[in-house]
Design an enzyme around this catalytic site. Sequence first.
Site, PDB file in Angstrom:
ATOM      1  CG  MET A 183     -14.351   0.778  -5.046  1.00 52.93           C
ATOM      2  SD  MET A 183     -15.164   1.994  -3.920  1.00 52.93           S
ATOM      3  CE  MET A 183     -15.893   0.261  -2.788  1.00 52.93           C
ATOM      4  NE  ARG A 184      -6.250  -0.679  -3.866  1.00 54.42           N
ATOM      5  CZ  ARG A 184      -5.988  -1.958  -3.288  1.00 54.42           C
ATOM      6  NH1 ARG A 184      -7.139  -2.564  -3.850  1.00 54.42           N
ATOM      7  NH2 ARG A 184      -4.982  -2.847  -2.735  1.00 54.42           N
TER       8      ARG A 184
ATOM      9  CG  LEU B  38      -6.182   6.398  -0.018  1.00 52.43           C
ATOM     10  CD1 LEU B  38      -7.487   7.702  -0.156  1.00 52.43           C
ATOM     11  CD2 LEU B  38      -5.149   6.154  -1.068  1.00 52.43           C
TER      12      LEU B  38
ATOM     13  NE  ARG C 299      -4.303  -1.583   2.258  1.00 54.69           N
ATOM     14  CZ  ARG C 299      -5.237  -1.396   1.435  1.00 54.69           C
ATOM     15  NH1 ARG C 299      -5.274  -1.366   0.761  1.00 54.69           N
ATOM     16  NH2 ARG C 299      -5.941  -3.337   2.078  1.00 54.69           N
TER      17      ARG C 299
ATOM     18  CG  HIS D 228     -19.466   5.402   3.419  1.00 51.58           C
ATOM     19  ND1 HIS D 228     -18.742   4.863   3.227  1.00 51.58           N
ATOM     20  CD2 HIS D 228     -20.197   5.406   3.935  1.00 51.58           C
ATOM     21  CE1 HIS D 228     -18.662   3.639   3.976  1.00 51.58           C
ATOM     22  NE2 HIS D 228     -20.346   3.701   4.521  1.00 51.58           N
TER      23      HIS D 228
HETATM   24  C1  GRF Z   1     -20.709   5.044  -4.976  1.00 45.94           C
HETATM   25  O1  GRF Z   1     -21.533   4.427  -4.538  1.00 45.94           O
HETATM   26  C2  GRF Z   1     -20.032   5.523  -3.289  1.00 45.94           C
HETATM   27  O2  GRF Z   1     -20.620   5.745  -2.757  1.00 45.94           O
HETATM   28  C3  GRF Z   1     -19.622   3.936  -3.251  1.00 45.94           C
HETATM   29  O3  GRF Z   1     -19.233   3.266  -4.428  1.00 45.94           O
HETATM   30  C4  GRF Z   1     -20.236   3.982  -5.510  1.00 45.94           C
HETATM   31  C5  GRF Z   1     -19.070   4.472  -6.674  1.00 45.94           C
HETATM   32  O4  GRF Z   1     -20.187   4.428  -7.618  1.00 45.94           O
HETATM   33  N1  GRF Z   1     -17.774   4.578  -2.280  1.00 45.94           N
HETATM   34  P1  GRF Z   1     -19.403   5.751  -9.228  1.00 45.94           P
HETATM   35  O5  GRF Z   1     -18.079   4.612  -9.124  1.00 45.94           O
HETATM   36  O6  GRF Z   1     -19.101   6.558  -8.574  1.00 45.94           O
HETATM   37  O7  GRF Z   1     -20.537   5.195  -9.787  1.00 45.94           O
END
Ligand code: GRF
Length: 212
Positions: A86-87, A89, A61, A105
């Site tokens: 989606m990582r 940090l 990481r 979130h």
């Molecule tokens: C969203 O629900 C965000 O809150 C979550 O992942 C999803 C991402 O959606 N962390 P997108 O890539 O913005 O369409």
Amino acid sequence: MKKIVILISGLGSNMQALLEAKLPCEIAAVISNRADAQGLEIAKAHGIATAVVAHRDFADRASFDAALAKVIDGFQPDLVVLAGFMRILTDGFVGRYQGRLINIHPSLLPAYAGVNTHERALKDGVKIHGCTVHFVTADLDNGPIIIQAAVPVLSNDTPATLAARVLHEEHRIFPQAVRWLCGEQRWLDAQGRIASNRLEQVGTTLISPGLD
Ligand code: GRF
């Protein structure tokens, strides 16, 4: 004009909402940790610079975060916006961007930090769920809250239908949060609380299920 950099991992619908919101800032770049993130094509179509820093190319990481920071810093942003990034940090990365790193979130924090928020909300039988834009701190999904939106949970909801209802609100509150920060209408004060130079609006009450 302030500059922002947006980090994504996938679809990029929140990023797209930001690109289409005519924000009072320059969107300097969209950066993904996955080369196949669909959002990269959307960003290119909007004429925004894109970059990929693939987490799989790094042993740990810390080295990924260091490479990511180098690319981000090349654009000299005032604000770094995590839009479905989606990582997790490292503390070092979060510290480097303290006070200028925000995240969206899909829950009403502090409820349902972490993943699978919609499944967990349905399992608990809560009647109100939602989404949160917050500053990022070393504690996962736990920084100062800028704005939240609440939606009703319906008795026949599935994780997918609930996610869609929440995502619709994400696309509304995320541009508002960035607009506030770029316009210096909201900021983090010395005590780490959100400060504002605007009169607060009362808004509306959500009662779920609705009263007869
Ligand atoms: C969203 O629900 C965000 O809150 C979550 O992942 C999803 C991402 O959606 N962390 P997108 O890539 O913005 O369409």
